[in-house]
Design an enzyme around this catalytic site. Structure first.
Site, PDB file in Angstrom:
ATOM      1  N   GLU A  54       6.997   6.195   0.793  1.00 44.36           N
ATOM      2  CA  GLU A  54       7.600   4.862   0.914  1.00 44.36           C
ATOM      3  C   GLU A  54       8.573   4.589  -0.230  1.00 44.36           C
ATOM      4  OE1 GLU A  54       7.421   1.728   2.778  1.00 44.36           O
ATOM      5  OE2 GLU A  54       7.011   3.169   4.337  1.00 44.36           O
ATOM      6  N   ASP A  74     -12.557  -2.983 -10.746  1.00 41.45           N
ATOM      7  CA  ASP A  74     -11.359  -3.412 -10.015  1.00 41.45           C
ATOM      8  C   ASP A  74     -10.146  -2.959 -10.817  1.00 41.45           C
ATOM      9  OD1 ASP A  74      -9.165  -5.220  -9.114  1.00 41.45           O
ATOM     10  OD2 ASP A  74     -10.757  -6.126  -7.927  1.00 41.45           O
ATOM     11  N   LYS A  79       4.626   0.864  -5.982  1.00 38.79           N
ATOM     12  CA  LYS A  79       4.292   2.297  -6.116  1.00 38.79           C
ATOM     13  C   LYS A  79       5.282   3.017  -7.024  1.00 38.79           C
ATOM     14  CE  LYS A  79       0.546   3.447  -3.783  1.00 38.79           C
ATOM     15  NZ  LYS A  79      -0.602   4.114  -4.385  1.00 38.79           N
ATOM     16  N   TYR A 104       5.318  -3.108  -1.508  1.00 39.78           N
ATOM     17  CA  TYR A 104       4.428  -1.955  -1.725  1.00 39.78           C
ATOM     18  C   TYR A 104       5.203  -0.786  -2.337  1.00 39.78           C
ATOM     19  CZ  TYR A 104       1.839   2.289  -0.410  1.00 39.78           C
ATOM     20  OH  TYR A 104       1.213   3.520  -0.422  1.00 39.78           O
ATOM     21  N   THR A 116       3.967   7.839  -3.124  1.00 41.66           N
ATOM     22  CA  THR A 116       4.165   7.764  -1.671  1.00 41.66           C
ATOM     23  C   THR A 116       5.616   7.979  -1.239  1.00 41.66           C
ATOM     24  OG1 THR A 116       4.161   6.211   0.202  1.00 41.66           O
ATOM     25  CG2 THR A 116       4.317   5.236  -1.964  1.00 41.66           C
TER      26      THR A 116
HETATM   27  P1  NAP Z   1      -6.756   2.874   2.123  1.00 39.51           P
HETATM   28  O1  NAP Z   1      -7.598   3.503   3.190  1.00 39.51           O
HETATM   29  O2  NAP Z   1      -6.038   1.612   2.420  1.00 39.51           O
HETATM   30  O3  NAP Z   1      -7.694   2.643   0.845  1.00 39.51           O
HETATM   31  C1  NAP Z   1      -7.288   1.833  -0.224  1.00 39.51           C
HETATM   32  C2  NAP Z   1      -8.427   1.723  -1.206  1.00 39.51           C
HETATM   33  O4  NAP Z   1      -8.012   0.912  -2.317  1.00 39.51           O
HETATM   34  C3  NAP Z   1      -9.676   1.091  -0.638  1.00 39.51           C
HETATM   35  O5  NAP Z   1     -10.796   1.850  -1.027  1.00 39.51           O
HETATM   36  C4  NAP Z   1      -9.731  -0.282  -1.321  1.00 39.51           C
HETATM   37  O6  NAP Z   1     -11.037  -0.723  -1.526  1.00 39.51           O
HETATM   38  C5  NAP Z   1      -9.091   0.061  -2.664  1.00 39.51           C
HETATM   39  N1  NAP Z   1      -8.624  -1.100  -3.387  1.00 39.51           N
HETATM   40  C6  NAP Z   1      -7.871  -2.136  -2.934  1.00 39.51           C
HETATM   41  N2  NAP Z   1      -7.690  -3.036  -3.890  1.00 39.51           N
HETATM   42  C7  NAP Z   1      -8.345  -2.599  -4.995  1.00 39.51           C
HETATM   43  C8  NAP Z   1      -8.538  -3.109  -6.298  1.00 39.51           C
HETATM   44  N3  NAP Z   1      -8.023  -4.291  -6.677  1.00 39.51           N
HETATM   45  N4  NAP Z   1      -9.267  -2.381  -7.174  1.00 39.51           N
HETATM   46  C9  NAP Z   1      -9.809  -1.196  -6.805  1.00 39.51           C
HETATM   47  N5  NAP Z   1      -9.670  -0.662  -5.573  1.00 39.51           N
HETATM   48  C10 NAP Z   1      -8.942  -1.357  -4.674  1.00 39.51           C
HETATM   49  O7  NAP Z   1      -5.664   3.915   1.594  1.00 39.51           O
HETATM   50  P2  NAP Z   1      -5.591   5.504   1.826  1.00 39.51           P
HETATM   51  O8  NAP Z   1      -4.861   5.763   3.098  1.00 39.51           O
HETATM   52  O9  NAP Z   1      -6.916   6.104   1.575  1.00 39.51           O
HETATM   53  O10 NAP Z   1      -4.575   5.903   0.666  1.00 39.51           O
HETATM   54  C11 NAP Z   1      -5.048   6.257  -0.631  1.00 39.51           C
HETATM   55  C12 NAP Z   1      -3.917   6.055  -1.637  1.00 39.51           C
HETATM   56  O11 NAP Z   1      -2.815   6.876  -1.291  1.00 39.51           O
HETATM   57  C13 NAP Z   1      -3.375   4.634  -1.696  1.00 39.51           C
HETATM   58  O12 NAP Z   1      -3.001   4.385  -3.033  1.00 39.51           O
HETATM   59  C14 NAP Z   1      -2.131   4.678  -0.812  1.00 39.51           C
HETATM   60  O13 NAP Z   1      -1.217   3.694  -1.205  1.00 39.51           O
HETATM   61  C15 NAP Z   1      -1.640   6.085  -1.102  1.00 39.51           C
HETATM   62  N6  NAP Z   1      -0.892   6.745  -0.026  1.00 39.51           N
HETATM   63  C16 NAP Z   1      -1.420   6.813   1.220  1.00 39.51           C
HETATM   64  C17 NAP Z   1      -0.724   7.488   2.210  1.00 39.51           C
HETATM   65  C18 NAP Z   1      -1.271   7.604   3.614  1.00 39.51           C
HETATM   66  O14 NAP Z   1      -0.497   7.940   4.523  1.00 39.51           O
HETATM   67  N7  NAP Z   1      -2.568   7.384   3.817  1.00 39.51           N
HETATM   68  C19 NAP Z   1       0.512   8.104   1.910  1.00 39.51           C
HETATM   69  C20 NAP Z   1       0.993   8.027   0.605  1.00 39.51           C
HETATM   70  C21 NAP Z   1       0.274   7.356  -0.368  1.00 39.51           C
HETATM   71  P3  NAP Z   1     -11.752  -1.987  -0.787  1.00 39.51           P
HETATM   72  O15 NAP Z   1     -12.903  -1.423  -0.048  1.00 39.51           O
HETATM   73  O16 NAP Z   1     -12.204  -2.815  -1.928  1.00 39.51           O
HETATM   74  O17 NAP Z   1     -10.720  -2.653   0.069  1.00 39.51           O
HETATM   75  O1  G4F Z   2       1.195   2.977  10.100  1.00 41.01           O
HETATM   76  P1  G4F Z   2       2.099   2.168   9.248  1.00 41.01           P
HETATM   77  O2  G4F Z   2       1.617   0.818   8.861  1.00 41.01           O
HETATM   78  O3  G4F Z   2       2.421   3.077   7.983  1.00 41.01           O
HETATM   79  P2  G4F Z   2       3.607   3.039   6.902  1.00 41.01           P
HETATM   80  O4  G4F Z   2       4.257   1.728   6.849  1.00 41.01           O
HETATM   81  O5  G4F Z   2       4.469   4.226   7.152  1.00 41.01           O
HETATM   82  O6  G4F Z   2       2.783   3.237   5.537  1.00 41.01           O
HETATM   83  C1  G4F Z   2       1.749   4.218   5.430  1.00 41.01           C
HETATM   84  O7  G4F Z   2       2.327   5.427   4.981  1.00 41.01           O
HETATM   85  C2  G4F Z   2       2.902   5.372   3.650  1.00 41.01           C
HETATM   86  C3  G4F Z   2       3.487   6.763   3.354  1.00 41.01           C
HETATM   87  O8  G4F Z   2       4.797   6.834   3.820  1.00 41.01           O
HETATM   88  C4  G4F Z   2       1.798   4.997   2.683  1.00 41.01           C
HETATM   89  F1  G4F Z   2       2.297   4.994   1.410  1.00 41.01           F
HETATM   90  C5  G4F Z   2       1.236   3.634   3.037  1.00 41.01           C
HETATM   91  O9  G4F Z   2       0.165   3.332   2.149  1.00 41.01           O
HETATM   92  C6  G4F Z   2       0.684   3.695   4.464  1.00 41.01           C
HETATM   93  O10 G4F Z   2      -0.418   4.559   4.466  1.00 41.01           O
HETATM   94  O11 G4F Z   2       3.507   1.986   9.963  1.00 41.01           O
HETATM   95  C7  G4F Z   2       4.251   3.101  10.406  1.00 41.01           C
HETATM   96  C8  G4F Z   2       5.417   2.623  11.255  1.00 41.01           C
HETATM   97  C9  G4F Z   2       6.270   1.533  10.603  1.00 41.01           C
HETATM   98  O12 G4F Z   2       7.624   1.838  10.858  1.00 41.01           O
HETATM   99  C10 G4F Z   2       5.886   0.259  11.350  1.00 41.01           C
HETATM  100  O13 G4F Z   2       6.916  -0.709  11.414  1.00 41.01           O
HETATM  101  O14 G4F Z   2       4.886   2.049  12.450  1.00 41.01           O
HETATM  102  C11 G4F Z   2       5.588   0.843  12.714  1.00 41.01           C
HETATM  103  N1  G4F Z   2       4.731  -0.003  13.563  1.00 41.01           N
HETATM  104  C12 G4F Z   2       5.040  -0.391  14.837  1.00 41.01           C
HETATM  105  N2  G4F Z   2       4.077  -1.173  15.321  1.00 41.01           N
HETATM  106  C13 G4F Z   2       3.559  -0.550  13.227  1.00 41.01           C
HETATM  107  C14 G4F Z   2       3.136  -1.291  14.337  1.00 41.01           C
HETATM  108  N3  G4F Z   2       2.817  -0.466  12.106  1.00 41.01           N
HETATM  109  C15 G4F Z   2       1.625  -1.112  12.081  1.00 41.01           C
HETATM  110  N4  G4F Z   2       0.847  -1.006  10.976  1.00 41.01           N
HETATM  111  N5  G4F Z   2       1.175  -1.873  13.147  1.00 41.01           N
HETATM  112  C16 G4F Z   2       1.903  -2.005  14.300  1.00 41.01           C
HETATM  113  O15 G4F Z   2       1.481  -2.662  15.246  1.00 41.01           O
END
Ligand code: NAP
Ligand code: G4F
Length: 345
Positions: A128, A57, A158, A154, A126
Site C-alpha cells: 500500500e 497495546d 505504514k 493507512y 506493505t
Molecule cells: P489483521 O488480521 O488485521 O491483524 C491485525 C492485528 O493487529 C490484530 O491482531 C489486532 O488485534 C492488532 N492490533 C490492532 N490494534 C492494535 C493495538 N493498538 N495494539 C496492539 N495490537 C493491535 O492483519 P494481518 O492481515 O494479519 O496483517 C498483519 C500485519 O501485516 C499488519 O500490520 C498489516 O498492516 C500488515 N500487512 C498485511 C498484508 C496482508 O495482505 N494481510 C499485506 C501487507 C502488510 P485485536 O485483536 O486487538 O484487534
Molecule cells: O481486501 P482489501 O480491503 O485490501 P487492500 O485495500 O488491498 O489492503 C490489504 O492489503 C494491503 C497490502 O497491499 C495491506 F497492507 C492491508 O493491510 C490489507 O491487508 O481491498 C482490496 C480491493 C480494494 O481495491 C477495494 O477497493 O478490493 C476493493 N473492494 C471492492 N469491494 C473492496 C470491496 N474491499 C473491501 N474491503 N470490501 C469490499 O466490499
C-alpha cells in the site's frame, strides 16, 4: 535453549500463521494481546495453547517495555496494526497512532531494555506504500527501489513505520528488517477484506443463507498470495546475517472481478456481468438470479488501482517463493468457508 519470539498482532491472520510456524521450529512464542476482554483471546487459547499471551497495546509504551521484560525475545515481529485501508479513512488519527507511531513505541521499547544488539526486529510494511500511481512498467512490478506514493491514511502511517524502522537500523545498529508484503489471504483472513468477504458470501449463497454479495470497486487489481507462504518469508528475513528490506509477492495481478468469477465457479455458478458502474450486477447465468451488486459505500476516497510486486530479491537472497497460486488460493478459501458455514448451519 529454545529461542523466544514476541509477536504483536497475535489475534490477526498473520499472527496465527506465524505463531504456528515458530512453534514448529521450537520457539517459545509470546503474543501481545490488547484490550481488557479481547473476544479473540479464547480462540488463541483454544487453538494455539502454546502461545503465551501478554497484555499490551502498541499505543502504550509501558506495556511494550513490560512485554520485552517478560518475553526476553531474540526476535520481535511487529504485525499489530489498524490494517483495513477503508477503515483508516474513518479513523485516520487512530491509524496514525497504532500503525505509524506504534512502530516507534516498540522500537523504543527495544532500546529501553538494551536490546539493540540482541533483539532482531521485523516490521510489517506493505505494498500500500506504493499506491499504484507510478505504475508505468506493465509486467515488471514494484520492487524495493520503487517510489512510494501512499493513497490512504493507512499507507501513510505504514510509510512512517517503514522509515522509522530503517532509521533505527541505521542509527542504533538494530537488526531491523521491513517486509514489503503484497496482499496475502487465506482461511484466516478477516471478512472485512474483499477476498474473504467474497468467499464467505459464495459459501453462504451455495448453502441458501444469503442471496447476494455487495461490493465496491471491481476493477482494482491486486497481487494476491497465501498468508501461510508469506510468514515463512518474514522468518527468513530475521535469519539473515544482515538486516534488509524485501518485497514478498507472487508477480501476478488480478482484478476483484476475476476473483469473483473464480470463486463463484467453485460452487458451479457461471457469473455474467450486466449493466454499468453502480448499476452493474453479477448474474447466475443458469438461473438469471442476481448474486452480486455494487454498493458505493464500499468505494474509497482514493483508490490504489493496481498492485503488482517483483519478489526477485527475496527469491534470490532468502530462497523464498510462494507455493499457492491464484486459483489454488481461491479454491482453498471457498472450500474453507463452505466447511465453516456448513458446520454452523
Ligand atoms: P489483521 O488480521 O488485521 O491483524 C491485525 C492485528 O493487529 C490484530 O491482531 C489486532 O488485534 C492488532 N492490533 C490492532 N490494534 C492494535 C493495538 N493498538 N495494539 C496492539 N495490537 C493491535 O492483519 P494481518 O492481515 O494479519 O496483517 C498483519 C500485519 O501485516 C499488519 O500490520 C498489516 O498492516 C500488515 N500487512 C498485511 C498484508 C496482508 O495482505 N494481510 C499485506 C501487507 C502488510 P485485536 O485483536 O486487538 O484487534
Ligand atoms: O481486501 P482489501 O480491503 O485490501 P487492500 O485495500 O488491498 O489492503 C490489504 O492489503 C494491503 C497490502 O497491499 C495491506 F497492507 C492491508 O493491510 C490489507 O491487508 O481491498 C482490496 C480491493 C480494494 O481495491 C477495494 O477497493 O478490493 C476493493 N473492494 C471492492 N469491494 C473492496 C470491496 N474491499 C473491501 N474491503 N470490501 C469490499 O466490499
Amino acid at each position: 535453549m529454545a529461542k523466544s519470539a514476541l509477536i504483536t498482532g497475535i489475534t490477526g491472520q498473520d499472527g496465527y500463521h506465524l505463531a504456528n510456524l515458530l512453534n514448529e521450529k521450537g520457539y517459545d512464542v509470546y503474543g501481545l494481546i490488547r484490550g481488557q476482554q479481547n473476544p479473540k483471546r479464547d480462540r488463541v487459547i483454544k487453538e494455539q495453547p502454546f502461545v503465551k499471551l501478554i497484555e499490551g497495546d502498541l499505543t502504550d509504551q509501558g506495556s511494550l517495555i513490560r512485554a520485552m521484560q517478560i518475553a526476553k525475545p531474540e526476535e520481535v515481529y511487529n504485525l499489530g496494526a489498524i490494517s483495513h485501508v477503508g477503515h483508516s479513512f474513518k479513523s485516520p488519527q487512530l491509524t496514525a497512532d497504532v500503525t505509524g507511531k506504534g512502530v516507534l513505541n516498540i522500537l523504543e521499547a527495544i532500546r529501553a531494555v538494551g536490546g539493540e544488539k540482541t533483539i532482531r526486529f521485523y516490521q510489517a510494511s506493505t505494498s500500500e506504500m506504493f499506491g499504484g500511481l507510478d505504475y508505468n512498467r506493465p509486467g515488471v512490478g514494484y520492487d524495493e527501489n520503487s517510489l512510494f506514493h501512499p493513497r490512504s491514511p493507512y499507507g501513510v502511517a505504514k510509510l512512517y513505520g517503514h522509515w522509522i524502522t530503517k532509521n533505527y537500523r541505521e542509527s542504533y545498529g538494530i537488526h531491523a528488517s521491513c517486509g514489503i508484503l503484497f496482499n496475502h489471504e487465506g482461511d484466516r483472513r478477516g471478512v472485512e477484506f474483499v477476498t474473504r468477504k467474497i468467499t464467505n458470501a459464495v459459501a453462504r449463497i451455495k448453502l441458501g443463507k444469503q442471496t447476494h454479495v455487495e461490493l465496491g470497486n471491481l476493477d482494482s487489481k491486486r497481487d494476491w498470495g497465501y498468508a501461510g507462504d508469506y510468514v515463512e518469508g518474514m522468518w527468513r528475513m530475521l535469519q539473515q546475517d544482515k538486516p534488509d528490506d524485501y518485497v514478498l509477492a507472487t508477480g501476478e495481478t488480478h482484478t476483484i472481478r476475476e476473483f469473483c468469477e473464480l470463486a463463484f465457479a467453485e460452487i458451479g455458478i457461471k457469473l455474467e456481468w450486466q449493466g454499468e458502474d453502480v448499476n452493474e450486477v453479477g448474474i447466475d447465468a443458469a438461473t438469471d438470479k442476481t448474486v452480486l451488486k455494487i454498493n458505493p459505500d464500499f468505494f474509497r476516497p482514493a483508490e490504489v488501482d493496481i498492485l503488482l510486486g517483483n519478489p526477485a530479491k527475496a527469491e534470490e537472497v532468502l530462497g523464498w517463493k510462494r507455493k499457492v497460486d491464484f486459483p489454488g488460493l481461491v479454491k482453498l478459501m471457498v472450500e474453507t468457508d463452505l466447511a465453516l458455514e456448513g458446520e454452523v448451519i
